[in-house]
Enzyme design. Structure first.
Site, PDB file in Angstrom:
ATOM      1  N   ALA A 187      20.836 -21.063  -5.602  1.00 26.29           N
ATOM      2  CA  ALA A 187      20.962 -22.364  -4.949  1.00 26.29           C
ATOM      3  C   ALA A 187      19.661 -23.157  -4.971  1.00 26.29           C
ATOM      4  CB  ALA A 187      21.439 -22.183  -3.508  1.00 26.29           C
ATOM      5  N   CYS A 188      18.668 -22.668  -5.695  1.00 22.61           N
ATOM      6  CA  CYS A 188      17.364 -23.327  -5.731  1.00 22.61           C
ATOM      7  C   CYS A 188      17.102 -23.936  -7.103  1.00 22.61           C
ATOM      8  CB  CYS A 188      16.257 -22.329  -5.391  1.00 22.61           C
ATOM      9  SG  CYS A 188      14.651 -23.114  -5.163  1.00 22.61           S
TER      10      CYS A 188
END
Length: 323
Positions: free
Chosen positions: A173-174
């Site tokens: 998610a980064c």
């Protein structure tokens, strides 16, 4: 510098010395407490909430509560203390975070664990917060991060951190690696190794875990704890929203630096994802324990220490071989 990541490494088996995998002990001591597994769900709002934190503490697992509902943290610590459970919270480095520490001191409350949680933890602001917590809540076990280099480990430990958290943007998610050009994506496991060699205190490997075997690899290269986001985001206990698309069940999973979390598109370094629904988190934790027991048996021992000395090979492309 030798650079590699989880998908590039295979651990080499030793002679098995136990009669059954079930004999292998997966527990770990961390910060004066013993936990069933060396894993901790990511301190993200789409991964953990107070209900899940209570369940994890009641069942012998480590947790770190996120910092994205700042007004609830004082009451959360109070509640966990009243329940006789471990209290573990996250803080940032802004002025209001110092006020939270003051409120805890005034109330005579010392969280068992305080994690200083910012994207770039090799910073004077983090060092200042370590000093403040250690001065006013000296019995709290302080985790500081996130970082990526031996220099950062040494400086945060010298400032008083009891553990450091390693990983800049390797998680699903980064997007720090894309937005800034910096990070440990693609070499997270090598970063864990580098930092562990410099560390005198425990480290948490944070991010990049795609398979249960990556837990064993993290321990091999020096991690005491392994923080996992996406593999813990899809459960019925996960706080993310439920969605059904084409008759398939998903849970929402978003980064701490995403527009979803921030509520505004500013300095965005995270994204919003859907992960497959995985049912009860207890089943996932049991599977992780069983897989880690198998890892220990392959390492030729009966506890996590056996993993730390096994040999390994680095493969050219990926161990997945198209799977």
């Amino acid at each position: 510098m030798e650079v590699f990541d989880y998908e590039n490494v295979q651990l080499i088996p030793n002679k098995c010395l136990i009669s059954s995998r079930s004999e292998a002990d997966t527990s770990v001591e961390f910060g004066g407490h013993r936990f069933k597994l060396p894993v901790v769900p990511a301190n993200m709002a789409s991964v953990i909430d107070d209900k899940l934190a209570i369940w994890l503490a009641e069942n012998g697992y480590f947790y770190i509560m996120h910092r994205f509902e700042p007004g609830k943290r004082f009451n959360f610590v109070t509640d966990m203390k009243q329940r006789g459970l471990i209290s573990s919270i996250s803080v940032g480095v802004k002025e209001e975070e110092y006020r939270l520490i003051d409120e805890l001191v005034d109330a005579g409350l010392t969280p068992d664990y305080i994690t200083i949680d910012i994207a770039h933890g090799y910073a004077n602001t983090v060092i200042d917060m370590i000093h403040y917590i250690k001065k006013h809540l000296p019995k709290a076990f302080v985790v500081a991060g996130n970082i990526a280099t031996p220099d950062a480990v040494r400086e945060l430990e010298d400032a008083g951190a009891d553990a450091t958290k390693v990983g800049i943007g390797p998680g699903r998610a980064c997007i720090t690696k894309l937005k800034t050009g910096f990070g440990t994506a693609g070499w997270q496991l090598a970063a864990v190794r580098l930092c562990a060699k410099a560390a005198r205190k425990p480290i948490i490997a944070d991010g990049g875990i795609r398979h249960n075997g990556d837990i064993a690899k993290s321990v091999r290269f020096g991690a005491s704890m392994v923080m996992i986001g996406s593999l813990f985001a899809g459960h019925k206990q996960s706080p993310g929203s439920d969605l059904v698309i084409d008759h398939r069940h998903y849970k929402q999973y978003y980064g701490s630096a995403s527009a979803k979390q921030k509520g505004v598109y500013k300095n965005v370094e995270g994204k919003d994802l859907l992960v497959p629904y995985r049912g009860d988190i207890a089943n996932t934790l049991n599977e992780m324990a069983q897989d880690l027991q198998s890892s220990i048996s392959y390492a030729g021992g009966n506890n996590l220490q056996a993993l730390r000395t096994v040999n390994y090979v680095i493969v050219q492309n990926t161990i997945m071989n198209g799977d």
